[in-house]
Design an enzyme around this catalytic site. Structure first.
Site, PDB file in Angstrom:
ATOM      1  N   ASN A 164     159.154  76.120 -45.977  1.00 10.00           N
ATOM      2  CA  ASN A 164     158.172  77.144 -46.350  1.00 10.00           C
ATOM      3  C   ASN A 164     158.860  78.516 -46.303  1.00 10.00           C
ATOM      4  OD1 ASN A 164     156.222  79.235 -45.974  1.00 10.00           O
ATOM      5  ND2 ASN A 164     154.674  77.676 -45.596  1.00 10.00           N
ATOM      6  N   ASP A 193     157.459  81.525 -47.144  1.00 12.00           N
ATOM      7  CA  ASP A 193     156.515  82.667 -47.135  1.00 12.00           C
ATOM      8  C   ASP A 193     157.065  83.877 -46.391  1.00 12.00           C
ATOM      9  OD1 ASP A 193     154.650  81.156 -48.477  1.00 12.00           O
ATOM     10  OD2 ASP A 193     153.496  80.640 -46.687  1.00 12.00           O
ATOM     11  N   HIS A 194     157.764  83.598 -45.267  1.00 11.99           N
ATOM     12  CA  HIS A 194     158.194  84.729 -44.436  1.00 11.99           C
ATOM     13  C   HIS A 194     159.358  85.515 -45.018  1.00 11.99           C
ATOM     14  CE1 HIS A 194     155.118  83.990 -41.682  1.00 11.99           C
ATOM     15  NE2 HIS A 194     155.580  82.843 -41.273  1.00 11.99           N
ATOM     16  N   ARG A 236     159.001  96.318 -46.487  1.00  9.69           N
ATOM     17  CA  ARG A 236     159.635  97.492 -47.071  1.00  9.69           C
ATOM     18  C   ARG A 236     158.994  97.922 -48.389  1.00  9.69           C
ATOM     19  NH1 ARG A 236     164.671 100.067 -45.841  1.00  9.69           N
ATOM     20  NH2 ARG A 236     164.319 100.390 -43.650  1.00  9.69           N
ATOM     21  N   HIS A 258     152.755  79.603 -49.952  1.00 10.78           N
ATOM     22  CA  HIS A 258     151.303  79.689 -49.802  1.00 10.78           C
ATOM     23  C   HIS A 258     150.841  80.964 -50.507  1.00 10.78           C
ATOM     24  CE1 HIS A 258     147.671  79.556 -46.777  1.00 10.78           C
ATOM     25  NE2 HIS A 258     147.291  79.697 -48.031  1.00 10.78           N
ATOM     26  N   ARG A 269     148.220  83.127 -50.826  1.00 10.09           N
ATOM     27  CA  ARG A 269     146.959  83.394 -50.127  1.00 10.09           C
ATOM     28  C   ARG A 269     146.051  84.268 -50.979  1.00 10.09           C
ATOM     29  NH1 ARG A 269     147.075  82.291 -44.297  1.00 10.09           N
ATOM     30  NH2 ARG A 269     145.030  83.244 -44.409  1.00 10.09           N
ATOM     31  N   ARG A 300     149.091  88.203 -48.926  1.00  5.18           N
ATOM     32  CA  ARG A 300     149.792  88.943 -47.871  1.00  5.18           C
ATOM     33  C   ARG A 300     151.310  88.694 -47.846  1.00  5.18           C
ATOM     34  NH1 ARG A 300     147.421  85.933 -42.587  1.00  5.18           N
ATOM     35  NH2 ARG A 300     145.504  86.682 -43.511  1.00  5.18           N
ATOM     36  N   HIS A 301     151.757  87.564 -48.397  1.00  6.26           N
ATOM     37  CA  HIS A 301     153.225  87.387 -48.486  1.00  6.26           C
ATOM     38  C   HIS A 301     153.640  87.077 -49.918  1.00  6.26           C
ATOM     39  CE1 HIS A 301     151.698  83.453 -47.389  1.00  6.26           C
ATOM     40  NE2 HIS A 301     151.582  83.759 -46.118  1.00  6.26           N
ATOM     41  N   GLU A 354     150.651  75.900 -51.666  1.00  7.55           N
ATOM     42  CA  GLU A 354     149.459  75.799 -50.818  1.00  7.55           C
ATOM     43  C   GLU A 354     148.439  76.809 -51.321  1.00  7.55           C
ATOM     44  OE1 GLU A 354     150.555  76.660 -46.832  1.00  7.55           O
ATOM     45  OE2 GLU A 354     151.894  74.965 -46.686  1.00  7.55           O
ATOM     46  N   THR A 381     147.719  82.699 -39.252  1.00  2.75           N
ATOM     47  CA  THR A 381     148.255  81.589 -40.032  1.00  2.75           C
ATOM     48  C   THR A 381     147.144  80.549 -40.150  1.00  2.75           C
ATOM     49  OG1 THR A 381     150.036  79.951 -40.166  1.00  2.75           O
ATOM     50  CG2 THR A 381     149.267  80.506 -37.962  1.00  2.75           C
ATOM     51  N   THR A 382     147.400  79.455 -40.914  1.00  2.00           N
ATOM     52  CA  THR A 382     146.345  78.452 -41.124  1.00  2.00           C
ATOM     53  C   THR A 382     146.008  77.795 -39.783  1.00  2.00           C
ATOM     54  OG1 THR A 382     147.527  78.071 -43.180  1.00  2.00           O
ATOM     55  CG2 THR A 382     145.697  76.596 -42.699  1.00  2.00           C
ATOM     56  N   GLU A 424     148.429  66.152 -45.427  1.00  2.00           N
ATOM     57  CA  GLU A 424     149.369  66.772 -44.493  1.00  2.00           C
ATOM     58  C   GLU A 424     148.618  66.941 -43.186  1.00  2.00           C
ATOM     59  OE1 GLU A 424     151.941  69.901 -45.845  1.00  2.00           O
ATOM     60  OE2 GLU A 424     151.895  70.868 -43.886  1.00  2.00           O
ATOM     61  N   HIS A 482     153.139  72.428 -39.493  1.00  2.00           N
ATOM     62  CA  HIS A 482     152.607  73.544 -38.704  1.00  2.00           C
ATOM     63  C   HIS A 482     153.174  73.581 -37.299  1.00  2.00           C
ATOM     64  CE1 HIS A 482     150.174  76.969 -37.820  1.00  2.00           C
ATOM     65  NE2 HIS A 482     149.900  77.031 -39.103  1.00  2.00           N
ATOM     66  N   GLY A 518     158.194  76.173 -41.718  1.00  2.00           N
ATOM     67  CA  GLY A 518     158.472  77.526 -42.179  1.00  2.00           C
ATOM     68  C   GLY A 518     158.913  78.492 -41.105  1.00  2.00           C
ATOM     69  N   HIS A 519     157.987  78.878 -40.249  1.00  2.00           N
ATOM     70  CA  HIS A 519     158.207  79.990 -39.325  1.00  2.00           C
ATOM     71  C   HIS A 519     159.468  79.803 -38.477  1.00  2.00           C
ATOM     72  CE1 HIS A 519     157.435  82.620 -35.847  1.00  2.00           C
ATOM     73  NE2 HIS A 519     156.922  83.412 -36.768  1.00  2.00           N
TER      74      HIS A 519
HETATM   75  N1  PXP Z   1     151.987  73.322 -43.766  1.00  2.26           N
HETATM   76  C1  PXP Z   1     150.891  74.070 -44.036  1.00  2.26           C
HETATM   77  C2  PXP Z   1     149.780  73.420 -44.797  1.00  2.26           C
HETATM   78  C3  PXP Z   1     150.808  75.419 -43.642  1.00  2.26           C
HETATM   79  O1  PXP Z   1     149.708  76.147 -43.928  1.00  2.26           O
HETATM   80  C4  PXP Z   1     151.912  75.995 -42.972  1.00  2.26           C
HETATM   81  C5  PXP Z   1     151.860  77.452 -42.581  1.00  2.26           C
HETATM   82  O2  PXP Z   1     151.804  78.232 -43.698  1.00  2.26           O
HETATM   83  C6  PXP Z   1     153.027  75.194 -42.731  1.00  2.26           C
HETATM   84  C7  PXP Z   1     153.033  73.848 -43.114  1.00  2.26           C
HETATM   85  C8  PXP Z   1     154.247  75.722 -42.039  1.00  2.26           C
HETATM   86  O3  PXP Z   1     153.929  76.051 -40.735  1.00  2.26           O
HETATM   87  P1  PXP Z   1     154.991  76.835 -39.836  1.00  2.26           P
HETATM   88  O4  PXP Z   1     155.265  78.117 -40.546  1.00  2.26           O
HETATM   89  O5  PXP Z   1     154.305  76.998 -38.546  1.00  2.26           O
HETATM   90  O6  PXP Z   1     156.218  75.974 -39.778  1.00  2.26           O
END
Ligand code: PXP
Length: 238
Positions: free
Chosen positions: A7, A9-10, A18, A43, A45, A49-50, A70, A100-101, A151, A192, A214-215
């Site tokens: 993921n 997104d970050h 910035r 994702h 959203r 936001r990202h 997503e 987050t979700t 998932e 997650h 992701g994170h």
């Molecule tokens: N799967 C889903 C459906 C999510 O919403 C997220 C967070 O955006 C992730 C996986 C990834 O989670 P994490 O960033 O905590 O690894």
């Protein structure tokens, strides 16, 4: 074969801080694929936001990259997804105030809406997934909804492991749900809050086919770099 979805997104979160162009999520998507990820997750959203629409469009146009988008159950979002044609869509609950979700979908409450969404996505050759809590009732509902994949939200398990609390009950719930889903012919994914330790523990559940992370990957890459962190996860998962 197990798959790793990253993921990104970050990457967009850092870019947006910035308000400029760097780091670019499109470059990140190509890079993540090059260093061994099987797919990328973004994702889009409702509050953007990202990841922004233009990022999602460009990423879905990249050749040879599997994209898991997503999105919430909002019909505008479904229309957007169908327009930009990702390979996969994972439907997630969305609440504007959350960081987050926070949990899985309420399948019972949204059954009719989800059925329509799944049919529309399938008609457009998009693989469908539902982000759900580890509940046997939700697995049965997922079967009725004829989703290709589910998932399972691993956030609670991850929190228990990270805070050194007892996690065997939660792990057993995820295991039972995964086994039932696989029996029903639904492909099982997990995501997650996952890091190295939680992924190693989850890996004991053999029927989980895909991990979306992701994170931790982006955070850990600050110290060790994306190629190294992704390779470490590939070693754990495969
Ligand atoms: N799967 C889903 C459906 C999510 O919403 C997220 C967070 O955006 C992730 C996986 C990834 O989670 P994490 O960033 O905590 O690894």
């Amino acid at each position: 074969m197990k798959r790793l979805g990253v993921n990104i997104d970050h990457i967009a979160t850092i870019r947006n801080a910035r308000g400029e162009f760097h780091p670019d999520p499109v470059t990140a998507a190509k890079f993540v694929k090059k260093v061994g990820a099987d797919s990328i997750t973004i994702h889009l959203r409702e509050d953007r936001r990202h990841i922004k629409d233009i990022d999602a469009k460009k990423i879905c146009l990249l050749k040879g990259l599997l994209v898991n988008l997503e999105i919430s159950t909002n019909l505008k979002m479904i229309k957007t997804a169908i327009k930009i044609k990702p390979n996969f869509v994972c439907i997630v609950p969305e609440n504007r105030k959350e960081i987050t979700t926070e949990g899985g979908l309420d399948l019972k409450k949204n059954k009719n809406r989800l059925k329509k969404i799944i049919n529309r996505l399938k008609k457009n050759n998009i693989r469908t997934s539902l982000f759900i809590n580890p509940s046997l009732e939700d697995i049965r509902l997922s079967k009725e909804l004829e989703t290709d994949c589910i998932e399972i939200h691993t956030g609670r398990l991850a929190n228990l492991i990270k805070s050194k609390k007892k996690f065997t009950h939660e792990l057993s719930k995820i295991s039972k749900c995964s086994i039932l889903a696989e029996k029903y012919g639904i492909e099982v994914h997990a995501g997650h809050g996952l890091d190295y330790k939680t992924t190693r523990i989850l890996k004991k559940i053999k029927v989980i086919k895909e991990y979306n992370i992701g994170h931790f990957i982006i955070g850990e890459s600050i110290f060790y770099g994306l190629p190294k962190v992704i390779k470490n996860f590939i070693k754990i998962i495969k």
